[in-house]
Design a protein around this motif. Structure first.
Motif, PDB file in Angstrom:
ATOM      1  N   ALA A 166       0.908  -1.480  -0.091  1.00  0.00           N
ATOM      2  CA  ALA A 166       0.563   0.202   0.566  1.00  0.00           C
ATOM      3  C   ALA A 166       1.013   0.999  -0.133  1.00  0.00           C
ATOM      4  CB  ALA A 166      -1.128   0.280   1.069  1.00  0.00           C
ATOM      5  N   ASP A 167       1.677   1.638   0.914  1.00  0.00           N
ATOM      6  CA  ASP A 167       2.893   2.470   0.995  1.00  0.00           C
ATOM      7  C   ASP A 167       3.498   2.938  -0.816  1.00  0.00           C
ATOM      8  OD1 ASP A 167       2.539   2.316   3.769  1.00  0.00           O
ATOM      9  OD2 ASP A 167       4.266   2.226   4.433  1.00  0.00           O
ATOM     10  N   PHE A 168       3.653   1.429  -1.243  1.00  0.00           N
ATOM     11  CA  PHE A 168       4.357   1.752  -2.845  1.00  0.00           C
ATOM     12  C   PHE A 168       2.774   2.311  -3.531  1.00  0.00           C
ATOM     13  CE2 PHE A 168       4.454  -0.250  -7.024  1.00  0.00           C
ATOM     14  CZ  PHE A 168       5.996   0.618  -7.309  1.00  0.00           C
ATOM     15  N   ASN A 169       1.994   1.552  -3.656  1.00  0.00           N
ATOM     16  CA  ASN A 169       0.960   2.314  -4.645  1.00  0.00           C
ATOM     17  C   ASN A 169       0.928   3.466  -4.166  1.00  0.00           C
ATOM     18  OD1 ASN A 169       0.745  -0.956  -5.533  1.00  0.00           O
ATOM     19  ND2 ASN A 169      -0.962  -0.965  -4.117  1.00  0.00           N
ATOM     20  N   ALA A 170       0.237   4.232  -2.828  1.00  0.00           N
ATOM     21  CA  ALA A 170       0.724   5.431  -2.654  1.00  0.00           C
ATOM     22  C   ALA A 170       1.369   6.421  -3.184  1.00  0.00           C
ATOM     23  CB  ALA A 170       0.071   5.544  -0.660  1.00  0.00           C
ATOM     24  N   SER A 171       3.231   5.925  -3.100  1.00  0.00           N
ATOM     25  CA  SER A 171       4.310   6.511  -3.238  1.00  0.00           C
ATOM     26  C   SER A 171       4.323   6.785  -4.836  1.00  0.00           C
ATOM     27  CB  SER A 171       5.004   6.355  -3.011  1.00  0.00           C
ATOM     28  OG  SER A 171       6.092   4.493  -3.896  1.00  0.00           O
ATOM     29  N   GLN A 172       3.277   6.476  -5.477  1.00  0.00           N
ATOM     30  CA  GLN A 172       3.335   6.662  -7.381  1.00  0.00           C
ATOM     31  C   GLN A 172       2.888   6.186  -7.873  1.00  0.00           C
ATOM     32  OE1 GLN A 172       3.225   3.508  -9.447  1.00  0.00           O
ATOM     33  NE2 GLN A 172       3.110   2.616  -7.265  1.00  0.00           N
ATOM     34  N   SER A 173       2.030   6.743  -8.998  1.00  0.00           N
ATOM     35  CA  SER A 173       0.647   6.206  -9.604  1.00  0.00           C
ATOM     36  C   SER A 173       0.667   5.460 -11.401  1.00  0.00           C
ATOM     37  CB  SER A 173       0.288   8.372 -10.394  1.00  0.00           C
ATOM     38  OG  SER A 173       0.851   8.896 -11.335  1.00  0.00           O
ATOM     39  N   GLU A 174       2.458   5.150 -11.509  1.00  0.00           N
ATOM     40  CA  GLU A 174       1.819   4.499 -12.439  1.00  0.00           C
ATOM     41  C   GLU A 174       1.664   2.500 -12.520  1.00  0.00           C
ATOM     42  OE1 GLU A 174       4.886   5.661 -15.371  1.00  0.00           O
ATOM     43  OE2 GLU A 174       5.881   6.385 -13.987  1.00  0.00           O
ATOM     44  N   TYR A 175       2.115   2.503 -10.991  1.00  0.00           N
ATOM     45  CA  TYR A 175       1.698   0.773 -10.592  1.00  0.00           C
ATOM     46  C   TYR A 175       1.104   0.717  -9.933  1.00  0.00           C
ATOM     47  CZ  TYR A 175       5.499   1.393 -13.725  1.00  0.00           C
ATOM     48  OH  TYR A 175       6.620   1.860 -15.537  1.00  0.00           O
ATOM     49  N   ARG A 176       0.937  -0.743  -9.959  1.00  0.00           N
ATOM     50  CA  ARG A 176      -0.036  -1.620  -8.446  1.00  0.00           C
ATOM     51  C   ARG A 176       0.385  -2.540  -7.685  1.00  0.00           C
ATOM     52  NH1 ARG A 176      -5.527  -3.320  -7.172  1.00  0.00           N
ATOM     53  NH2 ARG A 176      -5.842  -2.567  -5.760  1.00  0.00           N
ATOM     54  N   ILE A 177       1.144  -2.746  -6.678  1.00  0.00           N
ATOM     55  CA  ILE A 177       1.716  -4.012  -6.557  1.00  0.00           C
ATOM     56  C   ILE A 177       0.224  -4.822  -5.507  1.00  0.00           C
ATOM     57  CG2 ILE A 177       2.969  -5.566  -5.220  1.00  0.00           C
ATOM     58  CD1 ILE A 177       4.233  -4.455  -7.471  1.00  0.00           C
ATOM     59  N   VAL A 178      -0.592  -5.967  -6.352  1.00  0.00           N
ATOM     60  CA  VAL A 178      -1.351  -6.371  -5.743  1.00  0.00           C
ATOM     61  C   VAL A 178      -1.069  -7.824  -5.137  1.00  0.00           C
ATOM     62  CG1 VAL A 178      -3.701  -7.438  -6.811  1.00  0.00           C
ATOM     63  CG2 VAL A 178      -2.920  -5.915  -7.762  1.00  0.00           C
ATOM     64  N   PRO A 179      -0.914  -7.537  -3.756  1.00  0.00           N
ATOM     65  CA  PRO A 179      -0.436  -9.304  -3.405  1.00  0.00           C
ATOM     66  C   PRO A 179      -1.759 -10.085  -2.858  1.00  0.00           C
ATOM     67  CG  PRO A 179      -0.485  -6.558  -1.785  1.00  0.00           C
ATOM     68  CD  PRO A 179      -1.453  -6.773  -3.423  1.00  0.00           C
ATOM     69  N   SER A 180      -0.988 -11.220  -2.961  1.00  0.00           N
ATOM     70  CA  SER A 180      -1.871 -12.689  -2.620  1.00  0.00           C
ATOM     71  C   SER A 180      -2.031 -13.698  -2.298  1.00  0.00           C
ATOM     72  CB  SER A 180      -2.289 -12.879  -4.010  1.00  0.00           C
ATOM     73  OG  SER A 180      -2.898 -12.520  -5.007  1.00  0.00           O
TER      74      SER A 180
END
Length: 441
Positions: free
Chosen positions: A48-62
């Motif tokens: 979530a912290d990485f996703n909030a730090s930029q707008s190009e990519y979204r890490i989706v943990p499973s």
């Protein structure tokens, strides 16, 4: 008035055009992992912290289950071309992943090709040595590295007349303390999690004893197991003897011992440094910490413990845009403040020198006695061929074999010598199968 109305109409048109235009597509990156409980929450926070730090990519943990289940799911997914971009793989599967050359994208290549900074020298030697090839190139991204430490129930120590501020340091001291705890009413004196990792693999490293020839597998695929030596046999025989009076009480494989400690049933527990978060969250007593015990009559002991945990492997055949995002995510995870936070919140080792230095400068170790034990253990002495780690093919299966035999010993169905001899024999058959299946390595 007309001028104001014109401006309003132009603004409304601009908004309409903006709403009608397709939004910039965010590249999603699937990350399959094996962390649940408090550790899973911390992992989700990182994403979530990485996703909030930029707008190009979204890490989706499973979450895909335990390490074996996660790796197995990834293998099946790769065959159907539905694999994730990132998969968390435990340390003992490193040799197996290295053999899957067409499926993995070595991290040093990824970071170089994406022009993201990534230097092995930034990481602790105990980490880089485990996950690098012979040229020192990092094959996977160091994520969660742990080592076993001792936990004890200060309240039960106090009730048994033991000093709650002084952990037992040697196996004879462990035995004496556990007997007093049992006499004072503790249902179980000592238990351990991950039976092979703690009582064979790390025990061997801490006493500078080989798990196998060929530098525990780092020197080639033709190694032979060697842990049925007199020191390991004596140790397992002692645990089996203590088992009869529950001075030591076997709790099963994996992390099944941990709840027994959290509930106050077992007074001493040897488990991963990374269980600290769960223990503190679920225990209603004072928790003490100590180093892994050793037999004081073994020359050179204590040496150093080895790491467990896992790294992040990148899988091939994903869209090109995902790889740029993965490299940025790994660069984010490498930041000292991110690594320091992960270390402090979980109990995993700070895998970079900068994160360790930052944590120390922040006064974390001073405020939280015992939290530096894991680092002190793995860096106690320069690693030897016996204490660098274990890189044997099919070691996930070999660990199962070792634990099969340990269970027979603890149940009184085999002697320690017979059990370890059988584990070596069965394990060597698996090594030869792996060697035949990978003739080009």
């Amino acid at each position: 008035m007309r001028s104001a109305l014109k401006i309003f109409r132009l603004a409304a048109a601009a908004v309409a055009i903006a709403l009608a235009s397709p939004a910039h597509a965010v590249t999603e990156i699937q990350w399959w992992h094996a962390m649940s409980g408090e550790l899973g929450k911390q992992l989700e926070r990182l994403a979530a912290d990485f996703n909030a730090s930029q707008s190009e990519y979204r890490i989706v943990p499973s979450y895909k289950g335990n390490y074996t289940e996660t790796v197995t799911a990834s293998i099946f997914a790769f065959r159907s071309r539905s694999q994730p971009a990132i998969v968390q793989v435990n340390e003992i599967a490193t040799a197996t992943m290295m053999a899957a050359r067409g499926a993995i994208y070595p991290v040093f290549e990824l970071m170089r090709e994406q022009a993201e900074p990534f230097s092995p020298s930034a990481y602790l030697p105990a980490v880089t040595g485990y996950y690098a090839d012979v040229a020192g190139n990092m094959l996977s991204f160091p994520f969660n590295a742990s080592t076993p430490i001792l936990y004890y129930n200060k309240d039960l120590f106090r009730a048994a007349g033991l000093d709650p501020e002084v952990p037992p340091k040697t196996w004879p001291e462990i035995g004496a303390a556990a007997k007093r705890l049992r006499a004072a009413g503790a249902p179980c004196g000592l238990t351990t999690s991950w039976p092979s990792w703690i009582n064979v693999e790390n025990f061997s490293a801490f006493h500078n004893l080989p798990m196998s020839t060929r530098a525990n597998g780092f020197g080639g695929l033709d190694g032979e197991l060697a842990f049925n030596n007199p020191v390991v046999v004596r140790h397992i025989a002692q645990l089996a003897e203590w088992q009869t009076a529950k001075v030591f009480d076997y709790s099963g494989r994996g992390q099944s011992a941990e709840p027994r400690f959290q509930k106050g049933e077992c007074a001493i527990f040897i488990g991963s440094s990374a269980t600290r978060a769960d223990i503190l969250a679920n225990s209603k007593f004072g928790v003490g910490y100590g180093m892994l015990p050793y037999w004081p009559d073994v020359a050179g002991a204590p040496q150093n413990t080895i790491i467990g945990g896992a790294t992040l492997w990148v899988l091939r055949d994903r869209p090109r845009a995902e790889y740029a995002g993965i490299a940025k995510f790994f660069a984010f995870l490498s930041k000292p403040e991110v690594q320091a936070g992960w270390h402090q919140n979980t109990g995993y080792l700070p895998v970079t020198r900068a994160a360790f230095d930052l944590t120390r400068a922040q006064g974390f170790y001073d405020r939280n006695p015992g939290t530096a034990i894991s680092i002190e253990q793995v860096t106690m002495k320069p690693p030897t061929e016996n204490s660098r780690g274990v890189r044997l093919g099919s070691f996930v299966l070999i660990r199962d074999v070792i634990e099969d035999e340990l269970e027979l010993v603890f149940a009184g169905k085999k002697s320690a010598q017979a059990g370890l001899d059988a584990a070596v024999e069965r394990g060597n058959r698996l090594l030869r199968q792996f060697e035949r299946a990978n003739p080009d390595r």
